[in-house]
Design a protein around this motif. Structure first.
Motif, PDB file in Angstrom:
ATOM      1  N   ALA A 285      -8.269   3.206  -9.136  1.00  0.00           N
ATOM      2  CA  ALA A 285      -7.696   2.001  -8.523  1.00  0.00           C
ATOM      3  C   ALA A 285      -6.188   2.175  -8.350  1.00  0.00           C
ATOM      4  O   ALA A 285      -5.630   1.853  -7.297  1.00  0.00           O
ATOM      5  N   MET A 288      -5.188   4.291  -5.473  1.00  0.00           N
ATOM      6  CA  MET A 288      -5.429   3.696  -4.149  1.00  0.00           C
ATOM      7  C   MET A 288      -4.228   2.869  -3.676  1.00  0.00           C
ATOM      8  O   MET A 288      -4.159   2.460  -2.519  1.00  0.00           O
ATOM      9  N   ILE A 289      -3.308   2.575  -4.599  1.00  0.00           N
ATOM     10  CA  ILE A 289      -2.119   1.800  -4.284  1.00  0.00           C
ATOM     11  C   ILE A 289      -1.036   2.777  -3.821  1.00  0.00           C
ATOM     12  O   ILE A 289      -0.877   3.821  -4.448  1.00  0.00           O
ATOM     13  N   PRO A 290      -0.280   2.567  -2.811  1.00  0.00           N
ATOM     14  CA  PRO A 290      -0.173   1.355  -2.011  1.00  0.00           C
ATOM     15  C   PRO A 290      -0.971   1.361  -0.694  1.00  0.00           C
ATOM     16  O   PRO A 290      -1.059   0.320  -0.068  1.00  0.00           O
ATOM     17  N   TYR A 291      -1.521   2.527  -0.260  1.00  0.00           N
ATOM     18  CA  TYR A 291      -2.194   2.428   1.047  1.00  0.00           C
ATOM     19  C   TYR A 291      -3.564   3.094   1.133  1.00  0.00           C
ATOM     20  O   TYR A 291      -4.327   2.795   2.032  1.00  0.00           O
ATOM     21  N   ALA A 293      -6.114   2.445  -0.429  1.00  0.00           N
ATOM     22  CA  ALA A 293      -7.154   1.407  -0.573  1.00  0.00           C
ATOM     23  C   ALA A 293      -7.672   0.934   0.782  1.00  0.00           C
ATOM     24  O   ALA A 293      -8.835   0.542   0.913  1.00  0.00           O
ATOM     25  N   LEU A 294      -6.825   1.001   1.795  1.00  0.00           N
ATOM     26  CA  LEU A 294      -7.239   0.506   3.114  1.00  0.00           C
ATOM     27  C   LEU A 294      -8.106   1.517   3.864  1.00  0.00           C
ATOM     28  O   LEU A 294      -8.851   1.144   4.760  1.00  0.00           O
ATOM     29  N   PHE A 295      -8.006   2.779   3.480  1.00  0.00           N
ATOM     30  CA  PHE A 295      -8.664   3.818   4.287  1.00  0.00           C
ATOM     31  C   PHE A 295      -9.740   4.618   3.548  1.00  0.00           C
ATOM     32  O   PHE A 295     -10.731   5.016   4.147  1.00  0.00           O
ATOM     33  N   ILE A 370       0.825   3.588  12.088  1.00  0.00           N
ATOM     34  CA  ILE A 370       0.139   3.656  10.790  1.00  0.00           C
ATOM     35  C   ILE A 370       0.977   4.469   9.801  1.00  0.00           C
ATOM     36  O   ILE A 370       1.188   4.063   8.657  1.00  0.00           O
ATOM     37  N   GLY A 373       3.935   2.387   8.790  1.00  0.00           N
ATOM     38  CA  GLY A 373       3.550   1.352   7.824  1.00  0.00           C
ATOM     39  C   GLY A 373       3.370   1.939   6.435  1.00  0.00           C
ATOM     40  O   GLY A 373       3.848   1.388   5.437  1.00  0.00           O
ATOM     41  N   CYS A 374       2.692   3.078   6.371  1.00  0.00           N
ATOM     42  CA  CYS A 374       2.463   3.734   5.063  1.00  0.00           C
ATOM     43  C   CYS A 374       3.789   4.145   4.437  1.00  0.00           C
ATOM     44  O   CYS A 374       3.988   4.023   3.228  1.00  0.00           O
ATOM     45  N   ILE A 376       6.684   2.718   4.840  1.00  0.00           N
ATOM     46  CA  ILE A 376       7.363   1.521   4.317  1.00  0.00           C
ATOM     47  C   ILE A 376       6.725   1.081   2.998  1.00  0.00           C
ATOM     48  O   ILE A 376       7.418   0.759   2.030  1.00  0.00           O
ATOM     49  N   LEU A 377       5.381   1.094   2.952  1.00  0.00           N
ATOM     50  CA  LEU A 377       4.703   0.710   1.705  1.00  0.00           C
ATOM     51  C   LEU A 377       5.100   1.648   0.567  1.00  0.00           C
ATOM     52  O   LEU A 377       5.336   1.222  -0.564  1.00  0.00           O
ATOM     53  N   PHE A 381       7.100   0.718  -2.835  1.00  0.00           N
ATOM     54  CA  PHE A 381       6.507   1.063  -4.137  1.00  0.00           C
ATOM     55  C   PHE A 381       7.535   1.817  -4.979  1.00  0.00           C
ATOM     56  O   PHE A 381       7.759   1.502  -6.150  1.00  0.00           O
TER      57      PHE A 381
END
Lengths: 533, 446
Positions: A285, A288-291, A293-295, A370, A373-374, A376-377, A381
């Motif tokens: 888990a 999977m953070i920060p991105y 988890a979406l993919f 994409i 965005g990743c 920036i995340l 983080f």
């Protein structure tokens, strides 16, 4: 908005799409750009004045010794591959301070981590078109856990680049390169003992991929031979240097090490497995953070539906490594152990990203968005997880420890900087580890003549002092964090209860903002009279 | 995951209506507000298909910044509710609904000053939508009258009754831009800054906060939605862009006095809509999209929960001790007080009244409302307000009183501030503060 305006916006969007095509058509340039950005982020979060910690220090000294002696010195730790490489780099430079060498060590891991995008790109190319393979490389190299790890001067960046290079070569259509992958896996096993798991994975896949080949056994022997030649020669050198047979070669003992606690009674076995699974779930888990988890979750489903034979590499690797991680994480719960799976998570993410974008006309713009965005995340983080101010105060305190404390309790992980502070202020480099006589604060971990942890064995401050007295305990360092025993925290918050302790240092009084720590000197005369009462 | 006003409204809405309906259902193709009341489906407020509208609702509901904000009992949830209601009526084809848009815009403006965005949007919407010029002006005038009627009790009548300028926010912004006042949250340095720098700083902060409110997940999707929307701009999409742009422009003056990212929370529902526009486009030609959407929602839950977990890693014991110290001050001190732990003191004051300070019969707490970064400034403020005591918390970052750290390091140089109490006497474990009495005689003798 007029029709003309709309057309203008549309044509502008398509122009941007065309411009981006330049990058996807030139993967070398794209990889260079991705690499420069990735290195830039690493430099931004790099704190050169903070020294390296425990494990990294051990690698540092081994590399330093080897670079001076020009032969393999006695090794006290499990993995020698990384310090071997590091020694080569150390021997090129000539610095006079410890900090300079540790900066070099950390810059090396940063660069290795960034260069990993090349094998990841090639691995991703076995599954996807170049544009997606570039995205895969970016997803990996911008991943914040990977970035954080690359700043520490540890083994993982080298282990990952070797592991992924081996995977990439294994899927090569050139069979000679497939054999090379076993050689590279041997190197990765020298870097981290878990490399032996990667060898197991490739061995299984070798049979799966060549099952129709009549000469499969003989070919497998060639692969094994390459692995043994490299791994075996290094093992022999180490055995010779240490003069302990194969005892110190951790990869050869990994099965025994993994099996021991499990083959005990049934209760322990269940505990270990349950604990391992629980920790593994948390670490998955966390990773999977920060991105991811979406993919990644949907990517797994798409992977299973994929008809590409290469998917077996991902499936088998993930399954076997996760099983091994249950055991590894039951002992050490560090996320570092999972980092080798991150390139595979990037590939899984690509399945989802390809699924979402492949039929769209503005595919390349979306891919850039994409990645943006990743990025920036990831940046957020790293920024929110950055405690450099805290670390800088810990360094200041470590220097206080060096000047004022002889023997104290260990207060890991903060105490990990004490050694670096002592080395920085007391040694000139290059120096050999065995010529260095450590005269800094001694930090007690164990009860005398045993491996029982003092802090666990004691149930009160008094018991702790009694258990450590023979080892010359002079001070107690308490910082009230949840990493400490409740009795140390009681001392931190209720110092007046302990009349035999004299407070010599209080970080709050010294203007520290983040790190709250107090140092107490033990007055043994007072302590004895308190006990008598 | 938070039972604040925002979730309450969400749940209440879900229960009341047969159809799954939330504040974010603007994005649904079929907008059913309430079938029972014959407020039947309108094929109007459509941005995406129904399934994706549900995803928009989920994006909004799981949005961790809003969840966090909703548990503080602040104005944003109500403001977003009114604001979205107004926006919903703005984009309706039926012009009768325009008046409702003005009413909700008024209510939104009453809730937060940012509601002004909606009246500007209404102006643009009417200009774009209504072809007949005369009718357009009539509607606009009538709508503005309605708007003024709703906002007048709070922003016009009440200030007049209390002999204050109407629309007091305008005055605050003007004073800040004219460099006459520094606010806590916009304070950056002790150096004087020009008006243009204040505005530039506000814009810079606002831009960084657009990214901040897009974390933890909207940042991946909304840029894609914007690109897709740009390719196909109709009236509704135009309104979507307009409200976002107007919100951003009108937030600039707000950012001169308050550098808080919640100033932009009203944008979040619109970012959710842009996001689903993107998600719909990305998945429209694909198979097994339902599985993708379910796994996407699972991923969103993980990201949102993790984000909240990290932000809520607070030390409860410390806050309880801090509150207890506030109570101790209220119980044991008389006179005028300033300094740290404002909230804890005010919260514990019985019969609290508010004028230029928070006060009761015994005690008054003075909050300068601007950053104090020098001893002369501190003493000037203290003299003007006849402050007797200063409360200084140790070992913390002093955002509001940067001078306190310097003072604590060089206490000996400021003998007119006499330490009269140390919180250590109360046996606190985590909280540490001191009370200093200002000896005005000594200060004046210097």
């Amino acid at each position: 908005m007029s029709v003309n305006d709309r057309t203008r916006i549309s044509s502008l969007i398509y122009k941007i799409e065309e411009k981006i095509s330049f990058f996807t058509d030139n993967p070398v340039i794209s990889l260079f750009v991705i690499g420069v950005i990735a290195l830039g982020i690493r430099v931004l979060f790099f704190e050169p004045e903070i020294p390296i910690r425990q494990d990294a220090n051990a690698y540092f000294w081994y590399a330093m010794d080897m670079s001076i002696l020009k032969y393999f010195p006695v090794s006290a730790h499990a993995n020698d591959g990384w310090p071997m490489v590091l020694s080569g780099i150390f021997s090129i430079f000539n610095f006079s301070t410890y900090l300079d060498y540790t900066i070099l060590q950390r810059i090396t891991t940063m660069i290795i981590s960034v260069v990993t995008i090349i094998p990841i790109y090639y691995l991703a190319r076995k599954f996807f078109q170049p544009s997606y393979a570039l995205v895969g490389a970016a997803l990996f190299v911008f991943e914040p856990h990977i970035i954080q790890n690359s700043l520490l001067g540890l083994t993982e960046p080298l282990y990952i680049i070797l592991g992924i290079s081996a995977f990439s070569l294994f899927l090569s259509e050139n069979k000679k390169l497939m054999y090379c992958s076993f050689g590279i896996i041997a190197f990765s096993t020298l870097v981290r003992a878990e490399g032996i798991i990667l060898f197991g994975i490739l061995a299984i896949l070798f049979f799966v991929f060549n099952k129709r080949n009549k000469k499969i056994i003989s070919k497998f022997f060639i692969a094994i031979f390459i692995f043994i030649i490299i791994f075996g020669s290094m093992t022999a050198i180490k055995a010779n240097a240490n003069n302990d047979g194969l005892e110190s070669t951790s990869a050869l003992n990994i099965v025994r090490w993994a099996a021991n606690p499990i083959t005990g009674n049934e209760e322990i076995k269940t505990d270990v497995v349950v604990n391992g699974i629980e920790t593994l779930s948390k670490r998955i888990a966390q990773s999977m953070i920060p991105y991811f988890a979406l993919f990644v979750p949907f990517g797994l489903i798409l992977l299973l539906r994929d008809e590409n034979k290469n998917k077996l590499l991902i499936i088998v690797s993930i399954v076997i490594y996760l099983i091994a991680l249950v055991r590894m994480l039951s002992i050490v719960s560090d996320l570092r152990l999972m980092l080798i799976l991150y390139p595979l998570f990037a590939i899984l993410s690509l399945y989802t990203i390809q699924y979402l974008t492949q039929k769209l006309e503005l595919k390349k713009i979306f891919l850039v968005l994409i990645i943006g965005g990743c990025l920036i995340l990831s940046f957020y983080f790293l920024y929110s997880d950055n405690n450099s101010e805290y670390e800088k105060e810990v360094i200041v305190f470590a220097n206080y420890m060096v000047d004022n404390v002889e023997v104290s309790n260990n207060f890991y992980p903060e105490s990990g900087l004490v050694y670096g502070a002592w080395v920085s202020s007391n040694l000139n480099f290059p120096s050999l580890s065995y010529s260095v006589e450590y005269s800094g604060p001694e930090l007690l971990d164990y009860v005398k003549n045993s491996y029982d942890y003092l802090e666990k064995e004691a149930e009160s401050v008094e018991e702790y002092i009694i258990l450590s007295r023979e080892q010359g305990l002079t001070h107690l360092v308490v910082d009230g964090t949840d990493k400490r025993s409740s009795y140390f925290n009681d001392l931190f918050y209720n110092e007046k209860k302990y009349s035999y302790l004299t407070k010599e240092f209080d970080s709050t009084k010294q203007g520290y903002k983040q790190y709250k720590v107090k140092v107490f000197k033990i007055d043994y005369r007072d302590f004895d009279s308190t006990l008598r009462k | 995951m938070g039972i604040g006003f925002h979730e309450f409204t969400f749940l209440k809405y879900c229960k009341k209506n047969k159809d799954f309906q939330t504040l974010s259902t603007l994005g649904r193709q079929e907008v059913y507000l309430n079938k029972d009341n014959d407020y039947v489906s309108k094929k109007s407020a459509t941005f995406v298909k129904e399934k994706y509208a549900l995803i928009a609702a989920i994006l909004f509901t799981l949005e961790s910044n809003l969840i966090e904000n909703s548990i503080f009992g602040q104005t944003e949830p109500l403001f977003i509710l009114f604001g979205l209601a107004s926006f919903y009526f703005i984009i309706q084809k039926n012009q009768r609904y325009q008046l409702l848009a003005f009413i909700f815009a008024g209510l939104a403006f009453d809730t937060r000053i940012n509601g002004i965005v909606l009246i500007v949007l209404l102006f643009f919407a009417l200009t774009l939508k209504i072809k007949n010029h005369e009718s357009s002006i009539k509607k606009l005038v009538f709508g503005i009258a309605l708007f003024l009627l709703i906002i007048s009790p709070v922003h016009i009548i009440e200030p007049i009754l209390h002999d204050k300028p109407i629309f007091p926010f305008i005055n605050t912004v003007t004073v800040t831009i004219l460099e006459e006042q520094k606010h806590y949250s916009t304070y950056e340095s002790s150096e004087d800054t020009s008006s243009s720098e204040i505005i530039l700083n506000a814009i810079k902060n606002e831009l960084s906060h657009i990214i901040r409110i897009s974390i933890p997940y909207l940042i991946i999707f909304f840029p894609i939605g914007i690109i897709i929307s740009l390719k196909n701009i109709d009236f509704k999409v135009k309104m979507l862009f307009l409200i976002s742009i107007i919100s951003l422009i009108l937030a600039i003056p707000q950012y001169t006095v308050s550098n808080e990212f919640r100033n932009l929370f009203f944008l979040i529902p619109f970012l959710c809509i842009f996001s689903v526009i993107g998600i719909q486009k990305l998945t429209e030609k694909t198979e097994i999209k339902n599985i993708f959407l379910i796994l996407l929602v699972a991923g969103l839950i993980l990201l949102s929960a993790n984000f909240l977990r990290e932000r809520y890693d607070i030390d409860k014991e410390y806050f309880l001790e801090k509150d207890d110290f506030g109570k101790y001050i209220v119980d044991n001190y008389d006179g005028n007080i300033s300094g740290n732990i404002r909230l804890e003191i005010i919260r514990n004051m019985p019969d609290l009244k508010l004028s230029s300070s928070h006060f009761n019969d015994k005690l008054a707490y003075f909050d300068p409302g601007l950053t104090i970064d020098s001893i002369p400034q501190l003493m000037k403020y203290s003299k003007e307000n006849m402050i007797d005591y200063l409360i200084i918390e140790e070992g913390v970052v002093q955002k509001h009183y940067p001078i306190f750290n310097e003072f604590l390091m060089n206490k000996d140089q400021h003998m007119y501030l006499e330490e009269v109490f140390d919180s250590n006497k109360l046996d606190y474990k985590k909280f540490n503060a001191k009370i200093f009495k200002i000896n005005w005689e000594l200060y004046n003798e210097r």
